[in-house]
Design a protein around this motif. Sequence first.
Motif, PDB file in Angstrom:
ATOM      1  N   GLY A 140      20.702 -34.576 -32.848  1.00 43.14           N
ATOM      2  CA  GLY A 140      19.518 -33.789 -33.333  1.00 43.14           C
ATOM      3  C   GLY A 140      19.506 -33.555 -34.869  1.00 43.14           C
ATOM      4  O   GLY A 140      18.615 -32.843 -35.487  1.00 43.14           O
ATOM      5  N   LYS A 141      20.530 -33.944 -35.565  1.00 44.24           N
ATOM      6  CA  LYS A 141      20.411 -33.994 -37.107  1.00 44.24           C
ATOM      7  C   LYS A 141      20.112 -35.125 -37.843  1.00 44.24           C
ATOM      8  O   LYS A 141      20.132 -36.313 -37.371  1.00 44.24           O
ATOM      9  N   GLU A 142      19.676 -34.889 -39.035  1.00 46.08           N
ATOM     10  CA  GLU A 142      19.332 -35.885 -39.855  1.00 46.08           C
ATOM     11  C   GLU A 142      20.587 -36.840 -40.647  1.00 46.08           C
ATOM     12  O   GLU A 142      21.556 -35.935 -40.865  1.00 46.08           O
ATOM     13  N   ILE A 143      20.595 -37.845 -40.455  1.00 47.00           N
ATOM     14  CA  ILE A 143      21.778 -38.883 -40.761  1.00 47.00           C
ATOM     15  C   ILE A 143      21.139 -39.948 -41.945  1.00 47.00           C
ATOM     16  O   ILE A 143      20.233 -40.673 -41.487  1.00 47.00           O
ATOM     17  N   ALA A 144      21.768 -39.795 -43.096  1.00 42.17           N
ATOM     18  CA  ALA A 144      21.282 -41.088 -43.827  1.00 42.17           C
ATOM     19  C   ALA A 144      21.915 -42.383 -43.481  1.00 42.17           C
ATOM     20  O   ALA A 144      23.208 -42.199 -43.522  1.00 42.17           O
TER      21      ALA A 144
ATOM     22  N   PHE B  15      21.048 -49.939 -44.490  1.00 46.61           N
ATOM     23  CA  PHE B  15      20.775 -51.369 -44.003  1.00 46.61           C
ATOM     24  C   PHE B  15      20.320 -51.081 -42.458  1.00 46.61           C
ATOM     25  O   PHE B  15      20.875 -51.421 -41.441  1.00 46.61           O
ATOM     26  N   ARG B  16      19.083 -50.926 -42.561  1.00 46.62           N
ATOM     27  CA  ARG B  16      18.466 -50.721 -41.084  1.00 46.62           C
ATOM     28  C   ARG B  16      18.408 -51.926 -40.225  1.00 46.62           C
ATOM     29  O   ARG B  16      18.329 -53.263 -40.862  1.00 46.62           O
ATOM     30  N   ALA B  17      18.773 -51.736 -39.210  1.00 46.72           N
ATOM     31  CA  ALA B  17      19.110 -53.214 -38.229  1.00 46.72           C
ATOM     32  C   ALA B  17      20.106 -54.165 -38.593  1.00 46.72           C
ATOM     33  O   ALA B  17      20.074 -55.137 -38.128  1.00 46.72           O
ATOM     34  N   ASP B  18      20.993 -53.498 -39.263  1.00 46.81           N
ATOM     35  CA  ASP B  18      22.193 -54.572 -39.831  1.00 46.81           C
ATOM     36  C   ASP B  18      23.471 -53.706 -39.731  1.00 46.81           C
ATOM     37  O   ASP B  18      23.282 -52.370 -39.420  1.00 46.81           O
TER      38      ASP B  18
ATOM     39  N   PHE C 226      18.840 -38.860 -32.715  1.00 44.57           N
ATOM     40  CA  PHE C 226      19.179 -38.484 -33.795  1.00 44.57           C
ATOM     41  C   PHE C 226      17.873 -38.804 -35.043  1.00 44.57           C
ATOM     42  O   PHE C 226      17.083 -39.533 -34.715  1.00 44.57           O
ATOM     43  N   LYS C 227      17.901 -37.902 -36.000  1.00 46.85           N
ATOM     44  CA  LYS C 227      17.033 -38.260 -37.190  1.00 46.85           C
ATOM     45  C   LYS C 227      17.468 -39.067 -38.246  1.00 46.85           C
ATOM     46  O   LYS C 227      18.022 -38.818 -39.221  1.00 46.85           O
ATOM     47  N   LEU C 228      17.365 -40.350 -37.921  1.00 53.15           N
ATOM     48  CA  LEU C 228      17.858 -41.642 -38.915  1.00 53.15           C
ATOM     49  C   LEU C 228      16.962 -41.555 -40.120  1.00 53.15           C
ATOM     50  O   LEU C 228      15.908 -41.976 -40.072  1.00 53.15           O
ATOM     51  N   ARG C 229      17.686 -41.463 -41.285  1.00 55.86           N
ATOM     52  CA  ARG C 229      16.697 -41.645 -42.550  1.00 55.86           C
ATOM     53  C   ARG C 229      17.496 -42.964 -43.167  1.00 55.86           C
ATOM     54  O   ARG C 229      18.626 -42.796 -43.631  1.00 55.86           O
ATOM     55  N   TYR C 230      16.725 -43.802 -43.045  1.00 58.08           N
ATOM     56  CA  TYR C 230      17.038 -45.256 -43.694  1.00 58.08           C
ATOM     57  C   TYR C 230      17.199 -45.357 -45.186  1.00 58.08           C
ATOM     58  O   TYR C 230      16.094 -45.021 -45.728  1.00 58.08           O
TER      59      TYR C 230
ATOM     60  N   LEU D 251      23.839 -37.741 -50.215  1.00 55.98           N
ATOM     61  CA  LEU D 251      24.781 -36.572 -49.807  1.00 55.98           C
ATOM     62  C   LEU D 251      25.491 -35.820 -51.202  1.00 55.98           C
ATOM     63  O   LEU D 251      25.222 -34.650 -51.131  1.00 55.98           O
ATOM     64  N   VAL D 252      25.586 -36.547 -52.257  1.00 50.56           N
ATOM     65  CA  VAL D 252      26.121 -35.735 -53.251  1.00 50.56           C
ATOM     66  C   VAL D 252      25.356 -34.952 -54.118  1.00 50.56           C
ATOM     67  O   VAL D 252      25.714 -33.818 -54.609  1.00 50.56           O
ATOM     68  N   THR D 253      24.020 -35.231 -53.869  1.00 49.99           N
ATOM     69  CA  THR D 253      22.713 -34.318 -54.575  1.00 49.99           C
ATOM     70  C   THR D 253      22.214 -33.456 -53.542  1.00 49.99           C
ATOM     71  O   THR D 253      21.444 -33.017 -53.769  1.00 49.99           O
ATOM     72  N   ARG D 254      22.915 -33.415 -52.348  1.00 50.07           N
ATOM     73  CA  ARG D 254      22.631 -32.236 -51.276  1.00 50.07           C
ATOM     74  C   ARG D 254      21.135 -32.566 -50.785  1.00 50.07           C
ATOM     75  O   ARG D 254      20.422 -31.634 -50.135  1.00 50.07           O
ATOM     76  N   ARG D 255      20.677 -33.682 -50.691  1.00 51.86           N
ATOM     77  CA  ARG D 255      19.377 -33.880 -49.994  1.00 51.86           C
ATOM     78  C   ARG D 255      19.565 -34.255 -48.614  1.00 51.86           C
ATOM     79  O   ARG D 255      18.560 -34.358 -47.724  1.00 51.86           O
ATOM     80  N   VAL D 256      20.889 -34.702 -48.197  1.00 47.17           N
ATOM     81  CA  VAL D 256      21.136 -34.712 -46.709  1.00 47.17           C
ATOM     82  C   VAL D 256      22.584 -34.221 -46.565  1.00 47.17           C
ATOM     83  O   VAL D 256      23.270 -33.846 -47.408  1.00 47.17           O
ATOM     84  N   ASP D 257      22.919 -33.798 -45.245  1.00 49.90           N
ATOM     85  CA  ASP D 257      23.996 -33.353 -45.038  1.00 49.90           C
ATOM     86  C   ASP D 257      25.087 -33.954 -44.128  1.00 49.90           C
ATOM     87  O   ASP D 257      26.217 -33.659 -44.258  1.00 49.90           O
ATOM     88  N   HIS D 258      24.507 -35.208 -43.905  1.00 50.40           N
ATOM     89  CA  HIS D 258      25.289 -36.120 -43.076  1.00 50.40           C
ATOM     90  C   HIS D 258      24.822 -37.724 -43.448  1.00 50.40           C
ATOM     91  O   HIS D 258      23.741 -37.940 -43.675  1.00 50.40           O
ATOM     92  N   ALA D 259      26.096 -38.383 -43.355  1.00 43.53           N
ATOM     93  CA  ALA D 259      25.623 -40.043 -43.730  1.00 43.53           C
ATOM     94  C   ALA D 259      26.743 -40.897 -42.991  1.00 43.53           C
ATOM     95  O   ALA D 259      27.662 -40.398 -43.040  1.00 43.53           O
TER      96      ALA D 259
END
Length: 339
Positions: free
Chosen positions: A132-136, A139-142, A163-167, A178-186
């Motif tokens: 349920g969490k957003e993940i950066a 390489f979509r499909a790779d 999952f909420k995948l952010r490609y 991650l380092v700019t706090r636009r996502v919490d997980h990658a």
Amino acid sequence: MPGCRRLLARLIGAAALLAGLVSPPLAAVERLPKLVLAGPAAAVSTPLIHMIESGALQDVAERIEFHTWKDPDQLRVLALGGKADFIAMPTNVAANLYNRGVSLKLLNVSTWGVLWMVSRDKEAKTLADFRGKEIAMPFRADMPDIVFGLLAEKQGLDAKKDFKLRYVGSPLDAMQLLVTRRVDHALLAEPAVSMALRKTKSFPVSIIAPDLYRSTDLQQEWGRLFKRETRIPQAGIAVIGQALADEKLQARVMAAYEQSLLWCQKNMLKCGEMVAKRIDLLTPEAVADSLAVSQTRHVAAAAARPELEFFFGQLYARNPALVGGKLPDDGFYGLGKAP
């Protein structure tokens, strides 16, 4: 005198025989005008950069270049256009290109463990903890997206629904989020993992609470879920174009690659300095950190074939197109003999 004439004839005959047996000196091997190496901003490219910086192949070519590919599309352009001689690439991409008619051979596998979840949640231990969490996701499909999908499905999860995948374009792009706090997980590949931890002062432990944590080790998940060793044959070096016909050149480059990998493992910070000069966003310290934690080992492709075929088999079962519609045949595996 007859005796002298007979002796002279024998000496002349012996000289002629000797001349026939002794070959003329071998001509020096002519150096290539140019040799092009290519790879991503990832662990698999580190030895290639050291090979150039150290002059390890100066006897092979007059000029040696390193080209960085930033995403799978750029990689495919390099391969299809024959714009490089040796390319570091994900093993599944090599299989896919080979099965679609591109003339190449996989020479080795050197990257066996560089994939990690990086998170602000120190309690997250397995992929299921990110439901349920957003993940950066780079390489979509790779690779590494397909490894994430395999591991999710193996534990009853749907990568697209649970999952909420952010490609994003690359592991370094995911690191920036991650380092700019636009996502919490990658999901990151080394050295992007170590770079993220360094940038947020989360390495290896912090006096105050770290901003980011090295979370799920995808290699450990692979071993746990598939009941295998905790390593995945993720990337290696492929030979392409005119260099395909020169096995001596291939052997020479692979020997240099193995020696450079060993040197980098023993001289991490010096190696990091070389890499940081050629790849933007990386620092020597982060590259050194990544060398300390990554599973990297030169294994000839033929020797790695059993693990490659298991990996490719899992990809084929999920989506045959990921490996070009079939498992690669004998011609895909270059140099050496299978165990």
